[in-house]
Design a protein around this motif. Structure first.
Motif, mmCIF file in Angstrom:
data_model
loop_
_atom_site.group_PDB
_atom_site.id
_atom_site.type_symbol
_atom_site.label_atom_id
_atom_site.label_comp_id
_atom_site.label_asym_id
_atom_site.label_seq_id
_atom_site.Cartn_x
_atom_site.Cartn_y
_atom_site.Cartn_z
ATOM 1 N N PHE A 6 0.860 -1.180 0.000
ATOM 2 C CA PHE A 6 0.000 0.000 0.000
ATOM 3 C C PHE A 6 0.899 1.233 0.000
ATOM 4 C CE2 PHE A 6 -2.435 3.192 2.513
ATOM 5 C CZ PHE A 6 -3.459 3.402 1.591
ATOM 6 N N VAL A 7 0.695 2.154 -0.962
ATOM 7 C CA VAL A 7 1.566 3.317 -1.130
ATOM 8 C C VAL A 7 0.733 4.596 -1.106
ATOM 9 C CG1 VAL A 7 3.194 4.490 -2.673
ATOM 10 C CG2 VAL A 7 3.210 2.000 -2.522
ATOM 11 N N VAL A 8 1.247 5.607 -0.387
ATOM 12 C CA VAL A 8 0.637 6.928 -0.346
ATOM 13 C C VAL A 8 1.705 7.941 -0.734
ATOM 14 C CG1 VAL A 8 -0.443 8.668 1.121
ATOM 15 C CG2 VAL A 8 -0.989 6.262 1.455
ATOM 16 N N GLU A 9 1.319 8.912 -1.586
ATOM 17 C CA GLU A 9 2.274 9.941 -1.975
ATOM 18 C C GLU A 9 1.598 11.312 -2.001
ATOM 19 O OE1 GLU A 9 3.808 8.891 -5.816
ATOM 20 O OE2 GLU A 9 1.955 9.407 -6.845
ATOM 21 N N PHE A 10 2.393 12.313 -1.661
ATOM 22 C CA PHE A 10 1.955 13.707 -1.692
ATOM 23 C C PHE A 10 3.034 14.505 -2.411
ATOM 24 C CE2 PHE A 10 0.146 11.878 2.146
ATOM 25 C CZ PHE A 10 -1.195 12.212 2.008
ATOM 26 N N GLY A 11 2.627 15.487 -3.218
ATOM 27 C CA GLY A 11 3.625 16.260 -3.938
ATOM 28 C C GLY A 11 3.173 17.671 -4.236
ATOM 29 N N HIS A 35 -4.947 -10.016 -7.275
ATOM 30 C CA HIS A 35 -4.848 -11.064 -8.283
ATOM 31 C C HIS A 35 -6.234 -11.680 -8.467
ATOM 32 C CE1 HIS A 35 -0.453 -10.893 -8.299
ATOM 33 N NE2 HIS A 35 -0.557 -10.681 -6.998
ATOM 34 N N PHE A 36 -6.997 -11.082 -9.370
ATOM 35 C CA PHE A 36 -8.334 -11.567 -9.674
ATOM 36 C C PHE A 36 -8.511 -11.417 -11.177
ATOM 37 C CE2 PHE A 36 -12.971 -10.933 -10.023
ATOM 38 C CZ PHE A 36 -13.382 -12.139 -9.459
ATOM 39 N N PHE A 37 -8.478 -12.521 -11.879
ATOM 40 C CA PHE A 37 -8.477 -12.519 -13.339
ATOM 41 C C PHE A 37 -7.306 -11.683 -13.861
ATOM 42 C CE2 PHE A 37 -13.058 -13.270 -12.546
ATOM 43 C CZ PHE A 37 -13.168 -14.510 -13.162
ATOM 44 N N GLY A 38 -6.142 -11.913 -13.334
ATOM 45 C CA GLY A 38 -4.946 -11.167 -13.713
ATOM 46 C C GLY A 38 -4.438 -10.342 -12.548
ATOM 47 N N LYS A 39 -3.428 -9.551 -12.822
ATOM 48 C CA LYS A 39 -2.814 -8.710 -11.793
ATOM 49 C C LYS A 39 -3.335 -7.279 -11.946
ATOM 50 C CE LYS A 39 1.757 -7.534 -10.047
ATOM 51 N NZ LYS A 39 3.195 -7.676 -10.256
ATOM 52 N N HIS A 40 -3.845 -6.685 -10.866
ATOM 53 C CA HIS A 40 -4.437 -5.347 -10.911
ATOM 54 C C HIS A 40 -3.975 -4.525 -9.718
ATOM 55 C CE1 HIS A 40 -7.225 -6.751 -13.995
ATOM 56 N NE2 HIS A 40 -7.374 -7.836 -13.267
ATOM 57 N N GLN A 41 -3.864 -3.224 -9.947
ATOM 58 C CA GLN A 41 -3.585 -2.301 -8.852
ATOM 59 C C GLN A 41 -4.527 -1.109 -9.006
ATOM 60 O OE1 GLN A 41 0.278 -0.338 -8.524
ATOM 61 N NE2 GLN A 41 0.115 -0.568 -6.308
ATOM 62 N N ILE A 42 -5.210 -0.760 -7.948
ATOM 63 C CA ILE A 42 -6.159 0.346 -7.963
ATOM 64 C C ILE A 42 -5.508 1.571 -7.353
ATOM 65 C CG2 ILE A 42 -8.389 1.148 -7.110
ATOM 66 C CD1 ILE A 42 -9.307 -1.784 -7.179
ATOM 67 N N LYS A 43 -5.741 2.702 -8.019
ATOM 68 C CA LYS A 43 -5.167 3.968 -7.575
ATOM 69 C C LYS A 43 -6.299 4.955 -7.327
ATOM 70 C CE LYS A 43 -2.788 7.949 -9.505
ATOM 71 N NZ LYS A 43 -2.188 8.513 -10.703
ATOM 72 N N PHE A 44 -6.237 5.649 -6.191
ATOM 73 C CA PHE A 44 -7.125 6.759 -5.880
ATOM 74 C C PHE A 44 -6.256 7.993 -5.765
ATOM 75 C CE2 PHE A 44 -9.272 3.108 -4.000
ATOM 76 C CZ PHE A 44 -10.556 3.256 -4.498
ATOM 77 N N GLY A 45 -6.768 9.112 -6.226
ATOM 78 C CA GLY A 45 -5.940 10.297 -6.113
ATOM 79 C C GLY A 45 -6.673 11.566 -6.477
ATOM 80 N N ALA A 46 -5.975 12.643 -6.227
ATOM 81 C CA ALA A 46 -6.507 13.962 -6.563
ATOM 82 C C ALA A 46 -5.335 14.859 -6.946
ATOM 83 C CB ALA A 46 -7.251 14.557 -5.381
#
Length: 173
Positions: free
Chosen positions: A88-93, A145-156
């Motif tokens: 789990f990754v969080v970034e601010f910039g 890993h559900f029907f392939g490899k996925h990563q979900i991103k939320f951001g603003a």
């Protein structure tokens, strides 16, 4: 860091008034600090200045009808990235870019166009500035890993852009 200087020879103009000059430089500084094994801090700084003397000098355009041009751009950015359990990754910039351009005639007289070439002074006198500020915040969920490899991103992201460009124009004849 790099820089260039160039000098252009223009035939047909008197000696001592037959060269235009240009120089430019660029410097990029990018750093990454590993504050902890799971916390990274990135910074960037870029500066690009440029100057042209007697822009527009040509066999039928004397120095008096040319322009001096100044240009400067700089960019600054900082981003903090924190990694937690299971990826789990969080970034601010934050980033900011500033641009400045100046066109300066050799004098304040009119621009005179004749069949034998240009005379007088360039008709443009301007200063232009621009700025962009940007904020970002993103969160990347652990890879699924559900029907392939996925990563979900939320951001603003949010940004603000300003521009100012008064341009003075002299008369032409």
């Amino acid at each position: 860091m790099d820089g260039t200087y160039s000098q252009a020879y223009v035939p047909g103009q008197p000696a001592g008034a037959n060269f235009s000059h240009q120089w430019s430089a660029s410097n990029l500084l990018h750093t990454q600090w590993n504050l902890t094994p799971s916390n990274l801090l990135f910074t960037d700084f870029l500066v690009n200045p440029q100057t042209r003397e007697f822009a527009g000098l040509a066999p039928l355009t004397p120095i008096s009808a040319t322009q001096d041009q100044r240009y400067r751009q700089w960019f600054f950015g900082v981003k903090d990235q924190q990694t937690f359990a299971r990826g789990f990754v969080v970034e601010f910039g934050f980033a900011q870019q500033d641009v400045f351009r100046r066109i300066i005639p050799q004098g304040s007289g009119p621009d005179i166009l004749t069949p034998f070439g240009e005379q007088g002074n360039s008709f443009i006198n301007s200063t232009q500035t621009g700025r962009r500020d940007q904020l970002l915040a993103n969160a990347y969920l652990p890879t699924g890993h559900f029907f392939g490899k996925h990563q979900i991103k939320f951001g603003a992201e949010g940004f603000r852009t300003t521009y100012d460009g008064p341009i003075g124009r002299a008369s032409c004849r």
